[in-house]
Design a protein around this motif. Sequence first.
Motif, mmCIF file in Angstrom:
data_model
loop_
_atom_site.group_PDB
_atom_site.id
_atom_site.type_symbol
_atom_site.label_atom_id
_atom_site.label_comp_id
_atom_site.label_asym_id
_atom_site.label_seq_id
_atom_site.Cartn_x
_atom_site.Cartn_y
_atom_site.Cartn_z
ATOM 1 N N TYR A 203 -0.352 6.985 -16.625
ATOM 2 C CA TYR A 203 -0.693 6.120 -17.756
ATOM 3 C C TYR A 203 0.539 5.370 -18.227
ATOM 4 O O TYR A 203 1.648 5.887 -18.160
ATOM 5 C CB TYR A 203 -1.172 6.951 -18.963
ATOM 6 C CG TYR A 203 -2.568 7.469 -18.889
ATOM 7 C CD1 TYR A 203 -3.650 6.655 -19.167
ATOM 8 C CD2 TYR A 203 -2.808 8.799 -18.568
ATOM 9 C CE1 TYR A 203 -4.935 7.146 -19.121
ATOM 10 C CE2 TYR A 203 -4.085 9.295 -18.524
ATOM 11 C CZ TYR A 203 -5.146 8.464 -18.803
ATOM 12 O OH TYR A 203 -6.411 8.957 -18.755
ATOM 13 N N LEU A 204 0.323 4.173 -18.736
ATOM 14 C CA LEU A 204 1.328 3.473 -19.522
ATOM 15 C C LEU A 204 0.820 3.463 -20.957
ATOM 16 O O LEU A 204 -0.294 3.017 -21.223
ATOM 17 C CB LEU A 204 1.517 2.031 -19.040
ATOM 18 C CG LEU A 204 2.287 1.837 -17.742
ATOM 19 C CD1 LEU A 204 2.289 0.365 -17.354
ATOM 20 C CD2 LEU A 204 3.701 2.349 -17.868
ATOM 21 N N PHE A 205 1.624 3.989 -21.862
ATOM 22 C CA PHE A 205 1.280 4.014 -23.282
ATOM 23 C C PHE A 205 2.193 3.015 -23.993
ATOM 24 O O PHE A 205 3.413 3.112 -23.883
ATOM 25 C CB PHE A 205 1.540 5.393 -23.895
ATOM 26 C CG PHE A 205 0.757 6.519 -23.285
ATOM 27 C CD1 PHE A 205 -0.522 6.808 -23.728
ATOM 28 C CD2 PHE A 205 1.302 7.306 -22.280
ATOM 29 C CE1 PHE A 205 -1.239 7.858 -23.185
ATOM 30 C CE2 PHE A 205 0.603 8.359 -21.735
ATOM 31 C CZ PHE A 205 -0.676 8.638 -22.189
ATOM 32 N N ALA A 206 1.620 2.079 -24.707
ATOM 33 C CA ALA A 206 2.399 1.136 -25.502
ATOM 34 C C ALA A 206 1.990 1.309 -26.960
ATOM 35 O O ALA A 206 0.806 1.439 -27.265
ATOM 36 C CB ALA A 206 2.133 -0.298 -25.050
ATOM 37 N N GLY A 207 2.961 1.334 -27.842
ATOM 38 C CA GLY A 207 2.636 1.505 -29.249
ATOM 39 C C GLY A 207 3.772 1.043 -30.140
ATOM 40 O O GLY A 207 4.832 0.624 -29.682
ATOM 41 N N TRP A 208 3.539 1.141 -31.433
ATOM 42 C CA TRP A 208 4.513 0.747 -32.438
ATOM 43 C C TRP A 208 4.453 1.760 -33.569
ATOM 44 O O TRP A 208 3.366 2.193 -33.985
ATOM 45 C CB TRP A 208 4.186 -0.642 -32.984
ATOM 46 C CG TRP A 208 5.197 -1.154 -33.970
ATOM 47 C CD1 TRP A 208 6.295 -1.902 -33.691
ATOM 48 C CD2 TRP A 208 5.209 -0.950 -35.385
ATOM 49 N NE1 TRP A 208 7.001 -2.175 -34.839
ATOM 50 C CE2 TRP A 208 6.359 -1.605 -35.895
ATOM 51 C CE3 TRP A 208 4.385 -0.272 -36.276
ATOM 52 C CZ2 TRP A 208 6.683 -1.598 -37.247
ATOM 53 C CZ3 TRP A 208 4.706 -0.271 -37.617
ATOM 54 C CH2 TRP A 208 5.840 -0.941 -38.105
ATOM 55 N N ASP A 209 5.610 2.163 -34.050
ATOM 56 C CA ASP A 209 5.656 2.960 -35.275
ATOM 57 C C ASP A 209 6.822 2.492 -36.128
ATOM 58 O O ASP A 209 7.692 1.756 -35.662
ATOM 59 C CB ASP A 209 5.688 4.473 -34.992
ATOM 60 C CG ASP A 209 6.936 4.961 -34.273
ATOM 61 O OD1 ASP A 209 8.049 4.476 -34.581
ATOM 62 O OD2 ASP A 209 6.801 5.836 -33.401
ATOM 63 N N LYS A 210 6.796 2.919 -37.387
ATOM 64 C CA LYS A 210 7.809 2.427 -38.330
ATOM 65 C C LYS A 210 9.206 2.975 -38.041
ATOM 66 O O LYS A 210 10.189 2.405 -38.476
ATOM 67 C CB LYS A 210 7.402 2.746 -39.767
ATOM 68 C CG LYS A 210 7.352 4.223 -40.081
ATOM 69 C CD LYS A 210 6.897 4.475 -41.500
ATOM 70 C CE LYS A 210 6.844 5.979 -41.764
ATOM 71 N NZ LYS A 210 6.366 6.283 -43.090
ATOM 72 N N ASN A 211 9.302 4.068 -37.288
ATOM 73 C CA ASN A 211 10.603 4.670 -37.002
ATOM 74 C C ASN A 211 11.357 3.947 -35.885
ATOM 75 O O ASN A 211 12.542 3.666 -36.011
ATOM 76 C CB ASN A 211 10.446 6.143 -36.624
ATOM 77 C CG ASN A 211 9.819 6.950 -37.736
ATOM 78 O OD1 ASN A 211 10.170 6.792 -38.893
ATOM 79 N ND2 ASN A 211 8.878 7.792 -37.392
ATOM 80 N N PHE A 212 10.668 3.649 -34.777
ATOM 81 C CA PHE A 212 11.344 3.099 -33.606
ATOM 82 C C PHE A 212 10.767 1.775 -33.136
ATOM 83 O O PHE A 212 11.149 1.277 -32.086
ATOM 84 C CB PHE A 212 11.318 4.112 -32.458
ATOM 85 C CG PHE A 212 12.080 5.363 -32.768
ATOM 86 C CD1 PHE A 212 13.462 5.351 -32.839
ATOM 87 C CD2 PHE A 212 11.408 6.542 -33.026
ATOM 88 C CE1 PHE A 212 14.164 6.507 -33.139
ATOM 89 C CE2 PHE A 212 12.101 7.696 -33.333
ATOM 90 C CZ PHE A 212 13.484 7.688 -33.390
ATOM 91 N N GLY A 213 9.826 1.187 -33.865
ATOM 92 C CA GLY A 213 9.256 -0.095 -33.470
ATOM 93 C C GLY A 213 8.404 0.034 -32.217
ATOM 94 O O GLY A 213 7.728 1.048 -32.014
ATOM 95 N N PHE A 214 8.453 -0.988 -31.360
ATOM 96 C CA PHE A 214 7.654 -0.975 -30.137
ATOM 97 C C PHE A 214 8.247 0.001 -29.134
ATOM 98 O O PHE A 214 9.468 0.083 -28.978
ATOM 99 C CB PHE A 214 7.585 -2.377 -29.520
ATOM 100 C CG PHE A 214 6.704 -3.304 -30.289
ATOM 101 C CD1 PHE A 214 5.325 -3.184 -30.223
ATOM 102 C CD2 PHE A 214 7.244 -4.276 -31.097
ATOM 103 C CE1 PHE A 214 4.508 -4.020 -30.947
ATOM 104 C CE2 PHE A 214 6.436 -5.123 -31.824
ATOM 105 C CZ PHE A 214 5.059 -4.994 -31.753
ATOM 106 N N GLN A 215 7.344 0.725 -28.447
ATOM 107 C CA GLN A 215 7.763 1.710 -27.470
ATOM 108 C C GLN A 215 6.813 1.681 -26.278
ATOM 109 O O GLN A 215 5.636 1.356 -26.429
ATOM 110 C CB GLN A 215 7.738 3.107 -28.086
ATOM 111 C CG GLN A 215 8.701 3.268 -29.246
ATOM 112 C CD GLN A 215 8.297 4.403 -30.140
ATOM 113 O OE1 GLN A 215 8.363 5.547 -29.752
ATOM 114 N NE2 GLN A 215 7.865 4.071 -31.345
ATOM 115 N N LEU A 216 7.350 2.016 -25.112
ATOM 116 C CA LEU A 216 6.567 2.075 -23.887
ATOM 117 C C LEU A 216 6.886 3.383 -23.187
ATOM 118 O O LEU A 216 8.058 3.704 -22.961
ATOM 119 C CB LEU A 216 6.910 0.889 -22.978
ATOM 120 C CG LEU A 216 6.208 0.835 -21.623
ATOM 121 C CD1 LEU A 216 4.700 0.609 -21.797
ATOM 122 C CD2 LEU A 216 6.812 -0.270 -20.768
#
Length: 153
Positions: free
Chosen positions: A37-50
Amino acid sequence: MFAYQEPMPVEQLVQSLCDTKQGYTQFGGLRPFGVSYLFAGWDKNFGFQLYMSDPSGNYAGWKAAVIGANNQAAQSMLKQDYKDDMTREEGVQLALKVLSKTMDSTSLTPEKLELAEVFLSPSGKVKSQVCPPASLSKLLEKVGVNQPSTEDS
């Protein structure tokens, strides 16, 4: 997903999912999920992540990654052309270039491809958007991807 009435950080969610995948490998060596899987997301701690996970449940964070057929060639192209300061438009163009050079198809068309983006809106909210076929066709032309010609040979 929420934990303690707060949005769960992306890596914590990925780790939880991968722990479930890994748990199944402990009994008889089964890998019922059998996919990467490739998981892409965003959170307030680290911004965009893959993150990329394999069927065994191992995962790692990446700036750019690919899975599937011809992934070695695509990964090589990303290593060569990816830049940390790319704009959103440049990122889309790089993704289309990599796909056009590594797909087993002779031409890349909107019928064979779906493009979706995750981005921050001007108001600061995380948005996702699927590119309509007409816009995707224009992007493919701009990138110079060989599309089938309508002329008879």
